[in-house]
Scaffold this motif. Structure first.
Motif, short mmCIF file in Angstrom:
data_model
loop_
_atom_site.label_atom_id
_atom_site.label_comp_id
_atom_site.label_asym_id
_atom_site.label_seq_id
_atom_site.Cartn_x
_atom_site.Cartn_y
_atom_site.Cartn_z
N LEU A 1 -7.24 -62.32 48.97
CA LEU A 1 -7.64 -63.71 49.26
C LEU A 1 -7.94 -64.46 47.96
CD1 LEU A 1 -8.26 -65.89 51.34
CD2 LEU A 1 -10.58 -65.03 51.49
N ILE A 2 -8.61 -63.79 47.03
CA ILE A 2 -8.90 -64.43 45.73
C ILE A 2 -7.58 -64.82 45.06
CG2 ILE A 2 -9.80 -64.02 43.40
CD1 ILE A 2 -11.87 -62.16 44.69
N ASP A 3 -6.63 -63.91 45.14
CA ASP A 3 -5.30 -64.11 44.59
C ASP A 3 -4.64 -65.35 45.20
OD1 ASP A 3 -3.84 -62.85 42.74
OD2 ASP A 3 -2.63 -61.71 44.14
N ARG A 4 -4.78 -65.47 46.51
CA ARG A 4 -4.17 -66.58 47.21
C ARG A 4 -4.84 -67.90 46.83
NH1 ARG A 4 -4.10 -67.32 53.70
NH2 ARG A 4 -3.09 -69.36 53.73
N LEU A 5 -6.18 -67.89 46.75
CA LEU A 5 -6.90 -69.11 46.37
C LEU A 5 -6.47 -69.55 44.97
CD1 LEU A 5 -10.49 -68.26 47.67
CD2 LEU A 5 -8.80 -69.71 48.74
N ARG A 6 -6.31 -68.56 44.07
CA ARG A 6 -5.87 -68.88 42.71
C ARG A 6 -4.47 -69.48 42.72
NH1 ARG A 6 -8.83 -65.48 39.13
NH2 ARG A 6 -10.90 -66.33 39.42
N ASN B 1 -4.95 -76.31 50.53
CA ASN B 1 -4.23 -77.26 49.68
C ASN B 1 -5.07 -78.50 49.41
OD1 ASN B 1 -1.90 -75.78 49.27
ND2 ASN B 1 -0.99 -76.45 51.21
N THR B 2 -5.74 -79.00 50.45
CA THR B 2 -6.60 -80.17 50.28
C THR B 2 -7.72 -79.86 49.31
OG1 THR B 2 -6.26 -80.36 52.65
CG2 THR B 2 -7.64 -82.03 51.65
N MET B 3 -8.30 -78.65 49.46
CA MET B 3 -9.39 -78.26 48.57
C MET B 3 -8.92 -78.18 47.13
SD MET B 3 -10.90 -75.52 51.23
CE MET B 3 -11.50 -74.32 50.11
N ALA B 4 -7.70 -77.70 46.93
CA ALA B 4 -7.16 -77.60 45.57
C ALA B 4 -6.95 -78.99 44.98
CB ALA B 4 -5.86 -76.82 45.59
N THR C 1 -9.51 -73.19 41.21
CA THR C 1 -9.91 -72.45 40.01
C THR C 1 -11.41 -72.18 39.99
OG1 THR C 1 -9.95 -74.57 38.92
CG2 THR C 1 -8.03 -73.20 38.53
N GLN C 2 -12.18 -73.08 40.63
CA GLN C 2 -13.62 -72.85 40.62
C GLN C 2 -13.99 -71.94 41.78
OE1 GLN C 2 -16.30 -76.05 39.78
NE2 GLN C 2 -14.60 -77.33 39.14
N LEU C 3 -13.95 -70.69 41.50
CA LEU C 3 -14.12 -69.70 42.56
C LEU C 3 -15.27 -68.78 42.20
CD1 LEU C 3 -12.78 -68.51 45.13
CD2 LEU C 3 -11.50 -67.05 43.62
N ASP C 4 -16.13 -68.61 43.15
CA ASP C 4 -17.33 -67.82 42.96
C ASP C 4 -17.34 -66.70 43.98
OD1 ASP C 4 -19.46 -67.72 41.35
OD2 ASP C 4 -20.33 -69.61 42.03
N LEU C 5 -17.55 -65.49 43.55
CA LEU C 5 -17.64 -64.39 44.51
C LEU C 5 -19.10 -64.02 44.71
CD1 LEU C 5 -16.01 -62.38 46.25
CD2 LEU C 5 -16.12 -60.81 44.34
N SER C 6 -19.54 -64.12 45.93
CA SER C 6 -20.92 -63.75 46.25
C SER C 6 -20.95 -62.32 46.76
CB SER C 6 -21.47 -64.66 47.34
OG SER C 6 -21.46 -65.97 46.92
N PRO C 7 -22.11 -61.70 46.70
CA PRO C 7 -22.24 -60.38 47.31
C PRO C 7 -21.91 -60.43 48.80
CG PRO C 7 -24.08 -60.78 45.87
CD PRO C 7 -23.31 -62.05 45.93
N SER C 8 -21.53 -59.30 49.34
CA SER C 8 -21.05 -59.27 50.72
C SER C 8 -22.17 -59.62 51.70
CB SER C 8 -20.49 -57.89 51.04
OG SER C 8 -21.53 -56.95 50.99
N VAL C 9 -21.74 -60.09 52.86
CA VAL C 9 -22.71 -60.50 53.88
C VAL C 9 -22.58 -59.56 55.08
CG1 VAL C 9 -22.88 -62.91 53.24
CG2 VAL C 9 -21.02 -62.19 54.71
N LYS C 10 -23.63 -59.51 55.86
CA LYS C 10 -23.59 -58.67 57.07
C LYS C 10 -22.79 -59.39 58.14
CE LYS C 10 -27.45 -55.69 56.48
NZ LYS C 10 -27.98 -56.17 55.19
#
Lengths: 132, 133
Positions: free
Chosen positions: A112-117, A87-90, A122-131
């Protein structure tokens, strides 16, 4: 020669075969039609480093077993503290870079993307997966 | 006296008449299912994830489908090479809209080639096909 022309009796269409066909059509449409429509979720996959520097940016790592790591701190995904941070981030209009650990299922990432939205990030970036 | 029972001509008509309400309902149901539903290919190998997004699916130039086995097709063409090379052959521009149908139970790493290709070609819009909860 006397021809006797008999008046043709008008044959009414029998209704039973009609119902048979209609029932088959009904069954076909009932079983094969779906009501759920395909929707879309828009992702930004911009190259790293293209975000503007005047908004605060955060990193979220989605871990297996319903845990998340927000800027290096571990939270349970349904914890209240994590929800408060979101909420603070939003409110701060922060940009979020999301990366999932490679074993996490696509459905969980989408959730999770759905929840963030829905929180308002709104400024959401999806990075490739991490190990892990 | 010989009594011959003849079928009453009105009996058949009575039967037909009593079935008319039933047929009306069946017709209504038929029209409802024909208009409200839509027929879609059900693929057990590609069940898209659920989300609460209600944006209607756009049409796109590049459609990537990744099935449960991890095999992918681009615009219906099975991918024999890696995804970046195959997308390069479509000569995408930054304005190209890419839509990805991905099986919901795949690991997130299955989405990596798509994200990398999108980054490599500077594509702005990546859409993930979801079904509404």
């Amino acid at each position: 020669m006397l021809l006797e022309v008999t008046p043709r009796t008008s044959q009414s269409i029998s209704i039973t075969p009609l119902i048979d066909v209609v029932f088959i059509l009904l069954l076909f449409f009932m079983l094969s039609s779906t009501f759920s429509k395909t929707r879309q979720l828009e992702l930004e996959a911009s190259a790293p480093g293209t975000q503007s520097s005047d908004t605060p940016s955060h990193n979220i790592r989605l871990l297996p077993d319903n845990n998340v790591e927000l800027d290096g701190t571990l939270y349970a995904i349904d914890a209240d503290t994590f929800a408060q941070h979101l909420n603070t981030m939003a409110e701060n209009k922060a940009s979020v870079t999301l990366a999932a650990v490679s074993s996490v299922r696509v459905q969980k990432t989408i959730r999770l993307i759905d929840r963030l939205r829905s929180v308002g990030i709104t400024q959401l970036d999806l990075s490739p997966s991490v190990k892990p | 006296m010989k009594i011959v029972t003849m079928p009453r001509p009105s009996q058949r008509n009575n039967l037909d008449n009593s079935m008319i309400p039933a047929i009306n309902i069946v017709f209504l149901l038929l029209i409802f299912f024909m208009l409200a539903g839509h027929i879609e290919a059900q693929d057990a190998q590609l069940q898209i994830p659920a989300s609460s997004s209600d944006a209607e699916l756009k049409t796109s130039e590049v459609e990537i489908r990744i099935s449960a086995s991890g095999d992918y097709t681009i615009n219906g063409q099975p991918g024999h090479q890696d995804l970046q090379t195959m997308m390069g052959s479509l000569s995408p521009t930054p304005d190209t809209v890419v839509i990805c149908h991905i099986h919901r139970d795949l690991p997130s790493s299955a989405l990596d080639p798509v994200l990398q290709a999108v980054q490599q070609w500077g594509i702005k819009t990546l859409l993930i096909a979801t079904e509404q909860r």
